[in-house]
Design a protein around this motif. Structure first.
Motif, PDB file in Angstrom:
ATOM      1  N   UNK A 151      50.402  -9.164 -21.638  1.00 36.61           N
ATOM      2  CA  UNK A 151      50.248  -8.254 -20.491  1.00 36.61           C
ATOM      3  C   UNK A 151      49.051  -8.686 -19.635  1.00 36.61           C
ATOM      4  N   UNK A 152      48.027  -9.195 -20.328  1.00 40.80           N
ATOM      5  CA  UNK A 152      46.833  -9.627 -19.596  1.00 40.80           C
ATOM      6  C   UNK A 152      47.125 -10.806 -18.657  1.00 40.80           C
ATOM      7  N   UNK A 153      48.093 -11.630 -19.023  1.00 39.29           N
ATOM      8  CA  UNK A 153      48.461 -12.739 -18.117  1.00 39.29           C
ATOM      9  C   UNK A 153      48.940 -12.173 -16.782  1.00 39.29           C
ATOM     10  N   UNK A 154      49.750 -11.130 -16.851  1.00 34.87           N
ATOM     11  CA  UNK A 154      50.278 -10.541 -15.605  1.00 34.87           C
ATOM     12  C   UNK A 154      49.168  -9.770 -14.887  1.00 34.87           C
ATOM     13  N   UNK A 155      48.224  -9.246 -15.654  1.00 39.29           N
ATOM     14  CA  UNK A 155      47.136  -8.460 -15.038  1.00 39.29           C
ATOM     15  C   UNK A 155      46.259  -9.290 -14.107  1.00 39.29           C
ATOM     16  N   UNK A 156      46.399 -10.589 -14.158  1.00 38.58           N
ATOM     17  CA  UNK A 156      45.645 -11.439 -13.231  1.00 38.58           C
ATOM     18  C   UNK A 156      46.143 -11.233 -11.792  1.00 38.58           C
ATOM     19  N   UNK A 157      47.387 -10.812 -11.643  1.00 34.20           N
ATOM     20  CA  UNK A 157      48.021 -10.765 -10.310  1.00 34.20           C
ATOM     21  C   UNK A 157      47.175 -10.057  -9.251  1.00 34.20           C
ATOM     22  N   UNK A 158      46.619  -8.874  -9.533  1.00 32.57           N
ATOM     23  CA  UNK A 158      45.889  -8.185  -8.451  1.00 32.57           C
ATOM     24  C   UNK A 158      44.427  -8.591  -8.304  1.00 32.57           C
ATOM     25  N   UNK A 159      43.970  -9.591  -9.072  1.00 36.36           N
ATOM     26  CA  UNK A 159      42.534  -9.920  -9.050  1.00 36.36           C
ATOM     27  C   UNK A 159      41.985 -10.108  -7.642  1.00 36.36           C
ATOM     28  N   UNK A 160      42.727 -10.833  -6.823  1.00 36.66           N
ATOM     29  CA  UNK A 160      42.189 -11.192  -5.502  1.00 36.66           C
ATOM     30  C   UNK A 160      42.922 -10.495  -4.371  1.00 36.66           C
ATOM     31  N   UNK A 161      43.665  -9.472  -4.707  1.00 39.18           N
ATOM     32  CA  UNK A 161      44.441  -8.764  -3.687  1.00 39.18           C
ATOM     33  C   UNK A 161      44.230  -7.262  -3.880  1.00 39.18           C
ATOM     34  N   UNK A 162      43.232  -6.703  -3.188  1.00 32.66           N
ATOM     35  CA  UNK A 162      42.829  -5.321  -3.453  1.00 32.66           C
ATOM     36  C   UNK A 162      43.899  -4.282  -3.153  1.00 32.66           C
ATOM     37  N   UNK A 163      44.868  -4.617  -2.352  1.00 30.61           N
ATOM     38  CA  UNK A 163      45.918  -3.620  -2.085  1.00 30.61           C
ATOM     39  C   UNK A 163      47.175  -3.875  -2.922  1.00 30.61           C
ATOM     40  N   UNK A 164      47.015  -4.652  -3.990  1.00 38.23           N
ATOM     41  CA  UNK A 164      48.127  -4.887  -4.922  1.00 38.23           C
ATOM     42  C   UNK A 164      47.830  -4.165  -6.233  1.00 38.23           C
ATOM     43  N   UNK A 165      48.796  -3.424  -6.723  1.00 38.76           N
ATOM     44  CA  UNK A 165      48.621  -2.625  -7.935  1.00 38.76           C
ATOM     45  C   UNK A 165      49.705  -2.992  -8.938  1.00 38.76           C
ATOM     46  N   UNK A 166      49.273  -3.243 -10.160  1.00 36.31           N
ATOM     47  CA  UNK A 166      50.216  -3.570 -11.235  1.00 36.31           C
ATOM     48  C   UNK A 166      50.329  -2.365 -12.156  1.00 36.31           C
ATOM     49  N   UNK A 167      51.555  -2.008 -12.487  1.00 38.16           N
ATOM     50  CA  UNK A 167      51.801  -0.887 -13.398  1.00 38.16           C
ATOM     51  C   UNK A 167      52.816  -1.333 -14.447  1.00 38.16           C
ATOM     52  N   UNK A 168      52.529  -1.024 -15.694  1.00 38.13           N
ATOM     53  CA  UNK A 168      53.503  -1.272 -16.756  1.00 38.13           C
ATOM     54  C   UNK A 168      54.267   0.021 -17.023  1.00 38.13           C
ATOM     55  N   UNK A 169      55.557  -0.108 -17.226  1.00 36.67           N
ATOM     56  CA  UNK A 169      56.367   1.025 -17.668  1.00 36.67           C
ATOM     57  C   UNK A 169      56.865   0.652 -19.056  1.00 36.67           C
ATOM     58  N   UNK A 170      56.204   1.194 -20.061  1.00 35.05           N
ATOM     59  CA  UNK A 170      56.492   0.806 -21.447  1.00 35.05           C
ATOM     60  C   UNK A 170      57.575   1.707 -22.020  1.00 35.05           C
ATOM     61  N   UNK A 171      58.685   1.087 -22.391  1.00 32.58           N
ATOM     62  CA  UNK A 171      59.835   1.836 -22.907  1.00 32.58           C
ATOM     63  C   UNK A 171      59.731   1.883 -24.427  1.00 32.58           C
ATOM     64  N   UNK A 172      59.517   3.075 -24.928  1.00 34.91           N
ATOM     65  CA  UNK A 172      59.118   3.277 -26.320  1.00 34.91           C
ATOM     66  C   UNK A 172      60.259   3.873 -27.145  1.00 34.91           C
TER      67      UNK A 172
END
Ligand SMILES: Nc1ncnc2c1ncn2[C@@H]1O[C@H](COP(=O)(O)OP(=O)(O)O)[C@@H](O)[C@H]1O
Ligand SMILES: O=C(O)[C@H](O)[C@@H](O)[C@H](O)[C@H](O)COP(=O)(O)O
Length: 246
Positions: A151-172
């Motif tokens: 998950x941390x690999x994908x969490x890099x996505x918004x590092x340099x883009x302040x108006x980008x938000x990453x959300x996980x939807x975990x299906x349990x």
């Protein structure tokens, strides 16, 4: 269809989420409806850092990656297609980004290793950003993302883009529930024999992972899809509200 871009509200309510959720609740178990989201008062649509002035930056359009996650058979594709249809944004099926070597392994009942997954995870992150760069305000992505470091690999996505938000939807759901679903599913390289290996390495998101929305998927699919959409719309409202206060 829901659209982030269209400035037409359905019933005059001020909140995008309350507008859409009320429409959605009336149609919970049915085909996604075409409903429009109010657009932000001003937007620059930019994904780049620093392109906007400080005034405009606070009103900038917000972009979202919705990563639907969980072990094989939890309903990622089912939920992701529903969200993408309702929100009128693209959907990236993570399975389609595996190299053939990974597919061959999984088809043979051999679980992937960390090394097998790194390039795949990076490719998914890049593909999501690419969709947003094409002008979409959001993208839905499926990816098992079984371990926190994935998950941390994908969490890099918004590092340099302040108006980008990453959300996980975990299906349990439990291993038993998912085993039944994978057994019932036809024509998929991921056999039921692989479900146990997925649970063996699964690291369910912890409370510290505050970008995770958890949905109990032991319930019927229509209930699950509606709850996922409710959560997405509420989250979008929260993000928009927080950005307006900056
Ligand atoms: N909440 C649910 N209840 C019952 N069956 C479901 C539910 N969600 C998905 N399914 C079914 O379970 C199987 C696996 O779902 P799928 O979306 O392919 O999961 P994944 O993409 O996570 O592997 C499919 O046959 C799907 O129709
Ligand atoms: O990390 C992995 O072991 C694989 O990515 C694996 O999770 C696979 O991609 C899907 O889970 C199988 O497809 P479904 O999830 O659609 O069953």
């Amino acid at each position: 269809m829901l659209s982030y871009d269209s400035p037409v509200s359905v019933n005059g309510q001020s909140s995008a989420a309350s507008t859409i959720m009320s429409a959605t609740r009336q149609n919970m178990a049915s085909t996604p409806k075409t409903v429009r989201l109010p657009a932000p008062a001003l937007s620059n649509g930019s994904l780049t850092n620093g392109a906007a002035s400080s005034t405009n930056a606070s009103l900038a359009k917000q972009h979202h990656i919705w990563l639907v996650t969980g072990p094989a058979g939890c309903g990622k594709s089912t939920v992701a297609k529903y969200l993408a249809t309702c929100l009128h944004i693209p959907y990236i099926e993570g399975d389609e980004y595996h190299p053939q070597a990974n597919i061959d392994k999984m088809s043979a009942g051999i679980p992937l290793t960390d090394a097998d997954r790194w390039d795949w995870l990076t490719a998914l992150r890049e593909a999501s950003i690419h969709e947003l760069e094409q002008g979409h305000d959001g993208v839905v992505l499926t990816c098992s993302a079984l371990k926190r470091k994935y998950r941390d690999v994908i969490r890099v996505a918004p590092y340099f883009t302040p108006n980008l938000h990453l959300h996980f939807i975990y299906l349990d759901a439990s291993e038993e529930v998912l085993l039944q679903r994978v057994l019932a599913r036809q024509n998929h390289y991921m056999g039921a024999n692989m479900v146990h290996s997925q649970f063996d390495i699964l690291e369910p998101p912890t409370k510290a992972e505050v970008d995770v929305i958890r949905v109990d998927v032991s319930r019927p699919a229509d209930v699950v899809m509606a709850e996922a959409l409710d959560n997405v719309l509420k989250t979008m409202d929260q993000v928009q509200g927080a950005s307006a206060q900056k």
